[in-house]
Design a protein around this motif. Sequence first.
Motif, PDB file in Angstrom:
ATOM      1  N   GLU A   1      32.277  39.753  46.050  1.00 25.10           N
ATOM      2  CA  GLU A   1      31.954  41.162  45.806  1.00 25.10           C
ATOM      3  C   GLU A   1      30.859  41.275  44.756  1.00 25.10           C
ATOM      4  O   GLU A   1      29.927  42.077  44.897  1.00 25.10           O
ATOM      5  CB  GLU A   1      33.195  41.938  45.377  1.00 25.10           C
ATOM      6  CG  GLU A   1      32.948  43.410  45.114  1.00 25.10           C
ATOM      7  CD  GLU A   1      32.470  44.190  46.347  1.00 25.10           C
ATOM      8  OE1 GLU A   1      31.859  45.259  46.151  1.00 25.10           O
ATOM      9  OE2 GLU A   1      32.707  43.751  47.492  1.00 25.10           O
ATOM     10  N   GLU A   2      30.973  40.473  43.704  1.00 26.71           N
ATOM     11  CA  GLU A   2      29.957  40.508  42.658  1.00 26.71           C
ATOM     12  C   GLU A   2      28.590  40.099  43.212  1.00 26.71           C
ATOM     13  O   GLU A   2      27.569  40.727  42.905  1.00 26.71           O
ATOM     14  CB  GLU A   2      30.355  39.582  41.506  1.00 26.71           C
ATOM     15  CG  GLU A   2      29.431  39.668  40.317  1.00 26.71           C
ATOM     16  CD  GLU A   2      29.922  38.845  39.139  1.00 26.71           C
ATOM     17  OE1 GLU A   2      29.053  38.404  38.358  1.00 26.71           O
ATOM     18  OE2 GLU A   2      31.138  38.642  38.992  1.00 26.71           O
TER      19      GLU A   2
ATOM     20  N   ALA B   1      44.997  28.359  44.701  1.00 19.31           N
ATOM     21  CA  ALA B   1      45.142  29.804  44.927  1.00 19.31           C
ATOM     22  C   ALA B   1      44.221  30.578  43.987  1.00 19.31           C
ATOM     23  O   ALA B   1      43.561  31.539  44.412  1.00 19.31           O
ATOM     24  CB  ALA B   1      46.596  30.229  44.734  1.00 19.31           C
ATOM     25  N   LYS B   2      44.144  30.164  42.721  1.00 16.70           N
ATOM     26  CA  LYS B   2      43.248  30.820  41.762  1.00 16.70           C
ATOM     27  C   LYS B   2      41.787  30.668  42.185  1.00 16.70           C
ATOM     28  O   LYS B   2      40.992  31.595  42.037  1.00 16.70           O
ATOM     29  CB  LYS B   2      43.448  30.252  40.356  1.00 16.70           C
ATOM     30  CG  LYS B   2      44.714  30.704  39.688  1.00 16.70           C
ATOM     31  CD  LYS B   2      44.871  30.066  38.329  1.00 16.70           C
ATOM     32  CE  LYS B   2      46.210  30.405  37.730  1.00 16.70           C
ATOM     33  NZ  LYS B   2      46.455  29.689  36.472  1.00 16.70           N
ATOM     34  N   ALA B   3      41.441  29.500  42.700  1.00 18.69           N
ATOM     35  CA  ALA B   3      40.059  29.265  43.142  1.00 18.69           C
ATOM     36  C   ALA B   3      39.698  30.194  44.298  1.00 18.69           C
ATOM     37  O   ALA B   3      38.597  30.751  44.333  1.00 18.69           O
ATOM     38  CB  ALA B   3      39.865  27.807  43.553  1.00 18.69           C
ATOM     39  N   PHE B   4      40.608  30.397  45.231  1.00 21.89           N
ATOM     40  CA  PHE B   4      40.344  31.315  46.336  1.00 21.89           C
ATOM     41  C   PHE B   4      40.248  32.757  45.851  1.00 21.89           C
ATOM     42  O   PHE B   4      39.418  33.528  46.328  1.00 21.89           O
ATOM     43  CB  PHE B   4      41.411  31.201  47.428  1.00 21.89           C
ATOM     44  CG  PHE B   4      41.094  30.137  48.433  1.00 21.89           C
ATOM     45  CD1 PHE B   4      40.136  30.352  49.413  1.00 21.89           C
ATOM     46  CD2 PHE B   4      41.757  28.934  48.409  1.00 21.89           C
ATOM     47  CE1 PHE B   4      39.835  29.373  50.341  1.00 21.89           C
ATOM     48  CE2 PHE B   4      41.467  27.940  49.330  1.00 21.89           C
ATOM     49  CZ  PHE B   4      40.502  28.158  50.297  1.00 21.89           C
ATOM     50  N   GLN B   5      41.073  33.128  44.881  1.00 22.51           N
ATOM     51  CA  GLN B   5      40.987  34.477  44.312  1.00 22.51           C
ATOM     52  C   GLN B   5      39.652  34.664  43.598  1.00 22.51           C
ATOM     53  O   GLN B   5      39.034  35.726  43.708  1.00 22.51           O
ATOM     54  CB  GLN B   5      42.152  34.728  43.351  1.00 22.51           C
ATOM     55  CG  GLN B   5      43.479  34.856  44.057  1.00 22.51           C
ATOM     56  CD  GLN B   5      44.653  34.879  43.085  1.00 22.51           C
ATOM     57  OE1 GLN B   5      44.510  34.585  41.900  1.00 22.51           O
ATOM     58  NE2 GLN B   5      45.823  35.219  43.601  1.00 22.51           N
TER      59      GLN B   5
ATOM     60  N   PHE C   1      49.248  32.098  50.447  1.00 22.80           N
ATOM     61  CA  PHE C   1      49.361  31.318  49.214  1.00 22.80           C
ATOM     62  C   PHE C   1      50.537  31.771  48.352  1.00 22.80           C
ATOM     63  O   PHE C   1      51.220  30.950  47.743  1.00 22.80           O
ATOM     64  CB  PHE C   1      48.070  31.405  48.389  1.00 22.80           C
ATOM     65  CG  PHE C   1      47.091  30.307  48.691  1.00 22.80           C
ATOM     66  CD1 PHE C   1      47.347  29.006  48.327  1.00 22.80           C
ATOM     67  CD2 PHE C   1      45.898  30.585  49.332  1.00 22.80           C
ATOM     68  CE1 PHE C   1      46.450  27.988  48.589  1.00 22.80           C
ATOM     69  CE2 PHE C   1      44.988  29.589  49.607  1.00 22.80           C
ATOM     70  CZ  PHE C   1      45.261  28.285  49.238  1.00 22.80           C
ATOM     71  N   GLU C   2      50.747  33.068  48.281  1.00 17.15           N
ATOM     72  CA  GLU C   2      51.838  33.588  47.452  1.00 17.15           C
ATOM     73  C   GLU C   2      53.181  33.013  47.898  1.00 17.15           C
ATOM     74  O   GLU C   2      53.981  32.563  47.077  1.00 17.15           O
ATOM     75  CB  GLU C   2      51.861  35.116  47.519  1.00 17.15           C
ATOM     76  CG  GLU C   2      52.900  35.755  46.628  1.00 17.15           C
ATOM     77  CD  GLU C   2      52.884  37.264  46.716  1.00 17.15           C
ATOM     78  OE1 GLU C   2      53.978  37.864  46.714  1.00 17.15           O
ATOM     79  OE2 GLU C   2      51.783  37.852  46.777  1.00 17.15           O
ATOM     80  N   ASP C   3      53.428  33.013  49.212  1.00 15.94           N
ATOM     81  CA  ASP C   3      54.676  32.454  49.725  1.00 15.94           C
ATOM     82  C   ASP C   3      54.739  30.946  49.521  1.00 15.94           C
ATOM     83  O   ASP C   3      55.802  30.405  49.188  1.00 15.94           O
ATOM     84  CB  ASP C   3      54.843  32.773  51.218  1.00 15.94           C
ATOM     85  CG  ASP C   3      55.208  34.230  51.462  1.00 15.94           C
ATOM     86  OD1 ASP C   3      55.565  34.944  50.499  1.00 15.94           O
ATOM     87  OD2 ASP C   3      55.135  34.649  52.640  1.00 15.94           O
ATOM     88  N   LEU C   4      53.614  30.244  49.726  1.00  9.12           N
ATOM     89  CA  LEU C   4      53.601  28.808  49.493  1.00  9.12           C
ATOM     90  C   LEU C   4      54.054  28.490  48.071  1.00  9.12           C
ATOM     91  O   LEU C   4      54.910  27.637  47.857  1.00  9.12           O
ATOM     92  CB  LEU C   4      52.194  28.234  49.702  1.00  9.12           C
ATOM     93  CG  LEU C   4      51.696  28.029  51.116  1.00  9.12           C
ATOM     94  CD1 LEU C   4      50.241  27.565  51.097  1.00  9.12           C
ATOM     95  CD2 LEU C   4      52.551  27.037  51.866  1.00  9.12           C
TER      96      LEU C   4
END
Length: 124
Positions: free
Chosen positions: A112-113, A101-105, A52-55
């Motif tokens: 984890e929560e 990307a934010k939704a996946f993060q 995602f970062e590269d996209l």
Amino acid sequence: MACHEIAALRLGMMNVLGIKDESVIQHEKNEIGTEALSYPGPIQSLTNANNFEDLIRFFEASLVELEQKISGLTPKDPKSGYYTSLLILTKKVELDLKNSAKAFQTLYLDLEEMHDFVHEIYPS
């Protein structure tokens, strides 16, 4: 006229998502064209993105090139309306890409929560 930015983003997204559809790959490569694919820059880099970062980074860079191309057009240029519409479309896609990307993060952090919560209920 071709929507190089959108076609390149689709190819990059196929890499990220693991989609291996040769007919779609060939269609998008034809949309971009051999010359644009062989030119080092955001479009070529976007087609090869694998996260995602590269996209996001390469798509944003491709939009800078698009804006530069548009700034060189005169209002009476027959391509002006097309490129203005393309700029609006790509801005919306940029926002959607960042939100995805934010939704996946968020999902990653929520996992984890939730995992910790299960252990609170059922200590091991």
